[in-house]
Design a protein around this motif. Structure first.
Motif, mmCIF file in Angstrom:
data_model
loop_
_atom_site.group_PDB
_atom_site.id
_atom_site.type_symbol
_atom_site.label_atom_id
_atom_site.label_comp_id
_atom_site.label_asym_id
_atom_site.label_seq_id
_atom_site.Cartn_x
_atom_site.Cartn_y
_atom_site.Cartn_z
ATOM 1 N N UNK A 92 0.818 -1.224 0.000
ATOM 2 C CA UNK A 92 0.000 0.000 0.000
ATOM 3 C C UNK A 92 0.844 1.264 0.000
ATOM 4 N N UNK A 93 1.968 1.238 0.736
ATOM 5 C CA UNK A 93 2.839 2.409 0.774
ATOM 6 C C UNK A 93 3.439 2.679 -0.605
ATOM 7 N N UNK A 94 3.831 1.624 -1.287
ATOM 8 C CA UNK A 94 4.407 1.773 -2.623
ATOM 9 C C UNK A 94 3.381 2.329 -3.601
ATOM 10 N N UNK A 95 2.187 1.731 -3.601
ATOM 11 C CA UNK A 95 1.140 2.162 -4.530
ATOM 12 C C UNK A 95 0.735 3.608 -4.246
ATOM 13 N N UNK A 96 0.478 3.903 -2.973
ATOM 14 C CA UNK A 96 0.062 5.246 -2.604
ATOM 15 C C UNK A 96 1.117 6.288 -2.934
ATOM 16 N N UNK A 97 2.381 5.953 -2.660
ATOM 17 C CA UNK A 97 3.481 6.876 -2.927
ATOM 18 C C UNK A 97 3.564 7.219 -4.412
ATOM 19 N N UNK A 98 3.522 6.193 -5.264
ATOM 20 C CA UNK A 98 3.620 6.426 -6.703
ATOM 21 C C UNK A 98 2.399 7.182 -7.237
ATOM 22 N N UNK A 99 1.225 6.911 -6.679
ATOM 23 C CA UNK A 99 0.028 7.642 -7.089
ATOM 24 C C UNK A 99 0.141 9.119 -6.698
ATOM 25 N N UNK A 100 0.718 9.377 -5.524
ATOM 26 C CA UNK A 100 0.907 10.758 -5.082
ATOM 27 C C UNK A 100 1.854 11.516 -5.990
ATOM 28 N N UNK A 101 2.940 10.860 -6.377
ATOM 29 C CA UNK A 101 3.886 11.470 -7.319
ATOM 30 C C UNK A 101 3.186 11.737 -8.659
ATOM 31 N N UNK A 102 2.441 10.751 -9.132
ATOM 32 C CA UNK A 102 1.745 10.894 -10.408
ATOM 33 C C UNK A 102 0.695 11.990 -10.380
#
Length: 258
Positions: free
Chosen positions: A70-80
């Motif tokens: 979840x941290x990985x997915x959320x982090x990349x979505x935030x960057x995007x």
């Protein structure tokens, strides 16, 4: 109700910084500006790690599946998400004459304010999602953690408020107008916080995604804007020192108060 005052702390920091336009006669010293930009970068990096990513991983560890996912997915979505906003919204960074985003006929002043507003939005999200985590319970996020994050962001918002209002004054805006533009750039922080709280309160299992999403958005701002501006030209080591001081302060605040 008193707890909700936490959401206003970063906005107060921005407003107080913008008020420096009434007390400072000349443009901010370049070395001081680099120090403060670096400081802001350090605070945001530390906040992203200690206040957002680590709690996201801890929360996800209590659920099924890998705790890091979840941290990985959320982090990349935030960057995007910030990348999309950065591409769409017309804005102008400090010390730059080349606008970014879609072409527009906005004034230089308006685009400077939009750049800072874009910067402030993920900070409001970060405070909001941490506050929501404390309200929902069932996690190691406390109201004191939310307060520590809000205080750290307010401290780095103070110089940022001055950094945006002073150039506007030098562009020809009156002191009152420059102050109001600086304050206006910070309004998005409590608004972003409230929106994030309303969304995060709906489903507890998605809280880790929200926490890491805010972290990704903040890191995007640091790498895209703060670090380049603090390292441009001469005396780049001053920006590096500022980043170290900001990181250390936010780390201590989070551990001591959280």
């Amino acid at each position: 109700m008193k707890e909700f005052m936490i959401l206003l702390i970063p906005f107060v920091g921005t407003s107080l910084g913008a008020a420096m336009v009434f007390f400072m006669k000349d443009e901010m010293n370049e070395k001081v500006k680099k120090l403060l930009l670096g400081f802001a970068a350090g605070v945001m990096i530390a906040a992203s790690v200690w206040s957002l990513l680590i709690p996201a991983i801890d929360l996800a560890g209590e659920q099924r599946g890998p705790s890091w996912l979840p941290a990985l997915i959320g982090f990349l979505l935030g960057v995007g998400f910030l990348l999309i906003l950065d591409t769409i919204i017309p804005h102008l960074h400090l010390d730059s004459d080349k606008p970014e985003g879609v072409p527009s006929k906005l004034s230089k002043t308006s685009m400077l304010v939009l750049a800072v507003t874009l910067h402030n939005f993920p900070e409001g999200m970060a405070v909001g999602v941490t506050f929501a985590g404390a309200m929902l319970g069932g996690s190691n996020i406390t109201m004191m953690s939310a307060f520590a994050l809000a205080l750290g962001i307010a401290i780095q918002n103070f110089p940022e408020g001055a950094i945006i209002s002073m150039p506007l004054r030098n562009e020809g805006a009156s002191k009152k107008k420059a102050f109001l533009y600086g304050v206006g750039s910070g309004v998005v922080e409590p608004v972003g916080a409230v929106i994030t709280i309303l969304l995060a309160k709906q489903v507890m299992p998605i809280l880790p995604y929200f926490l890491s999403f805010a972290a990704g958005a903040m890191i995007y701002v640091v790498i895209e804007e703060l670090i380049p501006e603090s390292q441009a030209g001469e005396h780049s080591n001053i920006g590096t020192i500022g980043a170290a001081l900001g990181f250390a302060l936010m780390m201590v605040l989070d551990v001591a108060l959280g």
